[in-house]
Design a protein around this motif. Sequence first.
Motif, PDB file in Angstrom:
ATOM      1  N   TRP A 190       0.839  -1.196   0.000  1.00 38.75           N
ATOM      2  CA  TRP A 190       0.000   0.000   0.000  1.00 38.75           C
ATOM      3  C   TRP A 190       0.872   1.243   0.000  1.00 38.75           C
ATOM      4  O   TRP A 190       1.852   1.331   0.732  1.00 38.75           O
ATOM      5  N   ARG A 191       0.502   2.218  -0.838  1.00 42.15           N
ATOM      6  CA  ARG A 191       1.220   3.492  -0.860  1.00 42.15           C
ATOM      7  C   ARG A 191       0.200   4.621  -0.781  1.00 42.15           C
ATOM      8  O   ARG A 191      -0.919   4.492  -1.280  1.00 42.15           O
ATOM      9  N   TYR A 192       0.609   5.743  -0.170  1.00 41.21           N
ATOM     10  CA  TYR A 192      -0.304   6.883  -0.067  1.00 41.21           C
ATOM     11  C   TYR A 192      -0.251   7.718  -1.342  1.00 41.21           C
ATOM     12  O   TYR A 192       0.833   7.990  -1.864  1.00 41.21           O
ATOM     13  N   LEU A 193      -1.411   8.134  -1.816  1.00 45.96           N
ATOM     14  CA  LEU A 193      -1.500   9.089  -2.922  1.00 45.96           C
ATOM     15  C   LEU A 193      -2.575  10.114  -2.567  1.00 45.96           C
ATOM     16  O   LEU A 193      -3.559   9.786  -1.900  1.00 45.96           O
ATOM     17  N   SER A 194      -2.390  11.348  -3.053  1.00 50.40           N
ATOM     18  CA  SER A 194      -3.357  12.416  -2.762  1.00 50.40           C
ATOM     19  C   SER A 194      -4.210  12.676  -3.991  1.00 50.40           C
ATOM     20  O   SER A 194      -3.658  13.006  -5.043  1.00 50.40           O
ATOM     21  N   PRO A 195      -5.529  12.518  -3.884  1.00 49.12           N
ATOM     22  CA  PRO A 195      -6.383  12.860  -5.031  1.00 49.12           C
ATOM     23  C   PRO A 195      -6.146  14.311  -5.462  1.00 49.12           C
ATOM     24  O   PRO A 195      -6.002  15.196  -4.610  1.00 49.12           O
ATOM     25  N   PHE A 207      -5.070  10.860  -9.731  1.00 43.48           N
ATOM     26  CA  PHE A 207      -3.821  10.938  -8.977  1.00 43.48           C
ATOM     27  C   PHE A 207      -2.696  11.419  -9.882  1.00 43.48           C
ATOM     28  O   PHE A 207      -2.693  11.149 -11.086  1.00 43.48           O
ATOM     29  N   HIS A 208      -1.723  12.117  -9.287  1.00 46.38           N
ATOM     30  CA  HIS A 208      -0.482  12.465  -9.979  1.00 46.38           C
ATOM     31  C   HIS A 208       0.617  11.637  -9.314  1.00 46.38           C
ATOM     32  O   HIS A 208       0.831  11.758  -8.107  1.00 46.38           O
ATOM     33  N   VAL A 209       1.292  10.816 -10.078  1.00 49.02           N
ATOM     34  CA  VAL A 209       2.270   9.905  -9.479  1.00 49.02           C
ATOM     35  C   VAL A 209       3.665  10.155 -10.045  1.00 49.02           C
ATOM     36  O   VAL A 209       3.846  10.196 -11.267  1.00 49.02           O
ATOM     37  N   ARG A 210       4.624  10.324  -9.136  1.00 44.60           N
ATOM     38  CA  ARG A 210       6.027  10.461  -9.567  1.00 44.60           C
ATOM     39  C   ARG A 210       6.752   9.145  -9.353  1.00 44.60           C
ATOM     40  O   ARG A 210       6.601   8.498  -8.313  1.00 44.60           O
ATOM     41  N   ARG A 211       7.532   8.740 -10.360  1.00 45.46           N
ATOM     42  CA  ARG A 211       8.318   7.514 -10.222  1.00 45.46           C
ATOM     43  C   ARG A 211       9.536   7.803  -9.347  1.00 45.46           C
ATOM     44  O   ARG A 211      10.329   8.696  -9.667  1.00 45.46           O
ATOM     45  N   GLY A 214      14.254   3.357  -7.943  1.00 46.56           N
ATOM     46  CA  GLY A 214      14.510   2.276  -6.988  1.00 46.56           C
ATOM     47  C   GLY A 214      13.310   1.945  -6.127  1.00 46.56           C
ATOM     48  O   GLY A 214      13.403   1.075  -5.256  1.00 46.56           O
ATOM     49  N   GLY A 215      12.181   2.611  -6.349  1.00 43.09           N
ATOM     50  CA  GLY A 215      10.988   2.344  -5.537  1.00 43.09           C
ATOM     51  C   GLY A 215      10.321   1.044  -5.961  1.00 43.09           C
ATOM     52  O   GLY A 215      10.456   0.594  -7.095  1.00 43.09           O
ATOM     53  N   TRP A 216       9.556   0.445  -5.052  1.00 39.10           N
ATOM     54  CA  TRP A 216       8.861  -0.803  -5.341  1.00 39.10           C
ATOM     55  C   TRP A 216       7.603  -0.556  -6.177  1.00 39.10           C
ATOM     56  O   TRP A 216       7.284  -1.328  -7.061  1.00 39.10           O
ATOM     57  N   VAL A 217       6.858   0.499  -5.830  1.00 36.57           N
ATOM     58  CA  VAL A 217       5.504   0.625  -6.386  1.00 36.57           C
ATOM     59  C   VAL A 217       5.362   1.752  -7.421  1.00 36.57           C
ATOM     60  O   VAL A 217       4.741   1.554  -8.464  1.00 36.57           O
ATOM     61  N   SER A 218       5.941   2.926  -7.134  1.00 42.01           N
ATOM     62  CA  SER A 218       5.677   4.064  -8.034  1.00 42.01           C
ATOM     63  C   SER A 218       6.146   3.806  -9.474  1.00 42.01           C
ATOM     64  O   SER A 218       5.465   4.230 -10.409  1.00 42.01           O
ATOM     65  N   PRO A 219       7.269   3.095  -9.709  1.00 41.74           N
ATOM     66  CA  PRO A 219       7.621   2.824 -11.111  1.00 41.74           C
ATOM     67  C   PRO A 219       6.542   2.016 -11.827  1.00 41.74           C
ATOM     68  O   PRO A 219       6.263   2.246 -13.007  1.00 41.74           O
TER      69      PRO A 219
HETATM   70  C1  LIG Z   1       0.728  11.721   2.881  1.00 44.15           C
HETATM   71  C2  LIG Z   1       1.426  11.256   1.621  1.00 44.15           C
HETATM   72  C3  LIG Z   1       0.869  11.567   0.385  1.00 44.15           C
HETATM   73  C4  LIG Z   1       1.525  11.181  -0.797  1.00 44.15           C
HETATM   74  N1  LIG Z   1       0.992  11.534  -2.012  1.00 44.15           N
HETATM   75  C5  LIG Z   1       1.652  11.215  -3.151  1.00 44.15           C
HETATM   76  C6  LIG Z   1       1.137  11.613  -4.439  1.00 44.15           C
HETATM   77  O1  LIG Z   1       0.067  12.217  -4.576  1.00 44.15           O
HETATM   78  N2  LIG Z   1       1.875  11.293  -5.542  1.00 44.15           N
HETATM   79  C7  LIG Z   1       3.068  10.596  -5.454  1.00 44.15           C
HETATM   80  O2  LIG Z   1       3.690  10.362  -6.489  1.00 44.15           O
HETATM   81  N3  LIG Z   1       3.558  10.202  -4.258  1.00 44.15           N
HETATM   82  C8  LIG Z   1       2.892  10.483  -3.105  1.00 44.15           C
HETATM   83  N4  LIG Z   1       3.396  10.069  -1.896  1.00 44.15           N
HETATM   84  C9  LIG Z   1       4.588   9.208  -1.864  1.00 44.15           C
HETATM   85  C10 LIG Z   1       4.153   7.739  -2.105  1.00 44.15           C
HETATM   86  O3  LIG Z   1       3.280   7.328  -1.078  1.00 44.15           O
HETATM   87  C11 LIG Z   1       5.325   6.745  -2.115  1.00 44.15           C
HETATM   88  O4  LIG Z   1       6.072   6.902  -0.937  1.00 44.15           O
HETATM   89  C12 LIG Z   1       6.233   6.964  -3.308  1.00 44.15           C
HETATM   90  O5  LIG Z   1       5.483   6.811  -4.481  1.00 44.15           O
HETATM   91  C13 LIG Z   1       7.390   5.950  -3.308  1.00 44.15           C
HETATM   92  O6  LIG Z   1       6.873   4.639  -3.302  1.00 44.15           O
HETATM   93  P1  LIG Z   1       7.741   3.450  -3.905  1.00 44.15           P
HETATM   94  O7  LIG Z   1       7.082   2.183  -3.516  1.00 44.15           O
HETATM   95  O8  LIG Z   1       8.023   3.663  -5.340  1.00 44.15           O
HETATM   96  O9  LIG Z   1       9.130   3.605  -3.138  1.00 44.15           O
HETATM   97  P2  LIG Z   1       9.560   2.747  -1.856  1.00 44.15           P
HETATM   98  O10 LIG Z   1       9.831   1.353  -2.281  1.00 44.15           O
HETATM   99  O11 LIG Z   1       8.528   3.002  -0.803  1.00 44.15           O
HETATM  100  O12 LIG Z   1      10.884   3.487  -1.441  1.00 44.15           O
HETATM  101  C14 LIG Z   1      12.113   3.270  -2.159  1.00 44.15           C
HETATM  102  C15 LIG Z   1      13.149   4.250  -1.683  1.00 44.15           C
HETATM  103  O13 LIG Z   1      12.818   5.577  -2.126  1.00 44.15           O
HETATM  104  C16 LIG Z   1      12.733   6.472  -1.024  1.00 44.15           C
HETATM  105  N5  LIG Z   1      11.602   7.373  -1.278  1.00 44.15           N
HETATM  106  C17 LIG Z   1      10.295   7.100  -1.079  1.00 44.15           C
HETATM  107  N6  LIG Z   1       9.549   8.154  -1.451  1.00 44.15           N
HETATM  108  C18 LIG Z   1      10.386   9.110  -1.886  1.00 44.15           C
HETATM  109  C19 LIG Z   1      10.213  10.427  -2.393  1.00 44.15           C
HETATM  110  N7  LIG Z   1       8.989  10.987  -2.511  1.00 44.15           N
HETATM  111  N8  LIG Z   1      11.323  11.110  -2.764  1.00 44.15           N
HETATM  112  C20 LIG Z   1      12.538  10.570  -2.650  1.00 44.15           C
HETATM  113  N9  LIG Z   1      12.783   9.319  -2.165  1.00 44.15           N
HETATM  114  C21 LIG Z   1      11.726   8.600  -1.784  1.00 44.15           C
HETATM  115  C22 LIG Z   1      12.481   5.592   0.185  1.00 44.15           C
HETATM  116  O14 LIG Z   1      12.964   6.200   1.370  1.00 44.15           O
HETATM  117  C23 LIG Z   1      13.261   4.342  -0.160  1.00 44.15           C
HETATM  118  O15 LIG Z   1      14.614   4.486   0.176  1.00 44.15           O
HETATM  119  C24 LIG Z   1       2.749  10.452  -0.713  1.00 44.15           C
HETATM  120  C25 LIG Z   1       3.271  10.115   0.536  1.00 44.15           C
HETATM  121  C26 LIG Z   1       2.633  10.514   1.687  1.00 44.15           C
HETATM  122  C27 LIG Z   1       3.235  10.175   3.026  1.00 44.15           C
END
Ligand SMILES: Cc1cc2nc3c(=O)[nH]c(=O)nc-3n(C[C@H](O)[C@H](O)[C@H](O)COP(=O)(O)OP(=O)(O)OC[C@H]3O[C@@H](n4cnc5c(N)ncnc54)[C@H](O)[C@@H]3O)c2cc1C
Length: 387
Positions: A190-195, A207-211, A214-219
């Motif tokens: 589960w990941r947080y996103l803001s409508p 939603f607007h999503v940034r990759r 190295g992240g698990w989900v956003s890519p």
């Molecule tokens: C309240 C809240 C609202 C959010 N809203 C949005 C949204 O509208 N759109 C959106 O794209 N994302 C948003 N996010 C961020 C989103 O929830 C994820 O954390 C993000 O997409 C990374 O997930 P991942 O699984 O790709 O990376 P993960 O696998 O969770 O993390 C991989 C690595 O990247 C680092 N990392 C995680 N997030 C970031 C970041 N933002 N910048 C730099 N390094 C990071 C971690 O520390 C970790 O080392 C929000 C987060 C919060 C807490």
Amino acid sequence: MDATKISLVRTTFKAVAAVDDGPERLARSFYAILFSHYPATREFFPAAMDVQRDRLLKAIGYVVENLEDAERILPFLAQLGRDHRKYGITDEHYIAVGNALITALEDFAGNELWTDEVDLAWREAIALIASVMMEAANAESGPPTRVGRVVEHKQILRDVAVVRLQLDRPMQYGAGQYVSVSVPGRPRMWRYLSPSIPSNGEGQIEFHVRRVAGGWVSPAMVGQTRLGDEWLISSPLGALGVDRSRNRDQLMIASGTGIAPLRAQVMEMAMRGNNPRVHLFVGGVYPCDLYDLETLWQLARTNPWLTVIPVSEEDTNPWWHLDPTPVAPPGMHERLTGKLGAVVAAFGAWEDRDIQIVGSPSMVQATKYRLQAKGTPVENIRHDPLL
Ligand SMILES: Cc1cc2nc3c(=O)[nH]c(=O)nc-3n(C[C@H](O)[C@H](O)[C@H](O)COP(=O)(O)OP(=O)(O)OC[C@H]3O[C@@H](n4cnc5c(N)ncnc54)[C@H](O)[C@@H]3O)c2cc1C
């Protein structure tokens, strides 16, 4: 809880945080105890536990830090309880989690630090947290998640996508809140996103999503989303929004996709006749990162209470970005150059404003620091928990 118990809880938690890799060790030990004593709880969590561990500690840290602030912490815990319905957890799981946390903390702290008073204080804190979460969860009826079918997926920058979904039933959320999302191919992550649009009766959500490299989900959200995909979406969280009872003008500051919850608020305000004055600073590294500027300008053109100020750290786009940079239309603020926090603070302390900051944790901290250094009262500044 009384002040002595709060202080005992805080001191133990600080002692954990002060040790090199202490929080990491505590989280590992907590999950090891939880999964060995209560094996059924393992299925709620993803295979890779690193993000989960990090999130647990940040959430506990946030609660511990704000224990005496009932107005802030009780709604936060209630929202968390409603959100946790997505895991299918029941009251007995809360008890299992509480017990595992006590055991992990006690192991970590050792006999000298873990006195009877400390034990009592932590048990009271955990009972309070669990009871607020359980009560809120149990007060909800209906399925814990909504299903959103992807109806549009637009990659608007190399690393940013706008995703529009049709929900199976409308969801009520305040403009500025965020939700927990799970996508196909990344179950239970589960990941947080803001409508980025206000709640509506048609069940449309965006939603607007940034990759994140190295992240698990956003890519996967940015690069692998297909039309017809079904995303799971949990209950709304967070307390950002315009508090009209305070009758104050607003300062909104966003970087990158942090614009989403502020854009939703401004759009919601545009549907009303009477609004406070809003200055909205939107920032990015390059001018091209300000991907939503045209929409914001359009809103500003038709809503005289809104001023949009674009800011980028660099003056020109990177060589790989070939589209021309949009020019500010007549009447709109020219783009400024610099670090977002520094640019906002250069205008003054904004003492008369309610302030919201949205972006990465480092951007939020840096901007808050800049404003406080300028004399902005910290109680005027709000942001989501830095989870
Ligand atoms: C309240 C809240 C609202 C959010 N809203 C949005 C949204 O509208 N759109 C959106 O794209 N994302 C948003 N996010 C961020 C989103 O929830 C994820 O954390 C993000 O997409 C990374 O997930 P991942 O699984 O790709 O990376 P993960 O696998 O969770 O993390 C991989 C690595 O990247 C680092 N990392 C995680 N997030 C970031 C970041 N933002 N910048 C730099 N390094 C990071 C971690 O520390 C970790 O080392 C929000 C987060 C919060 C807490």
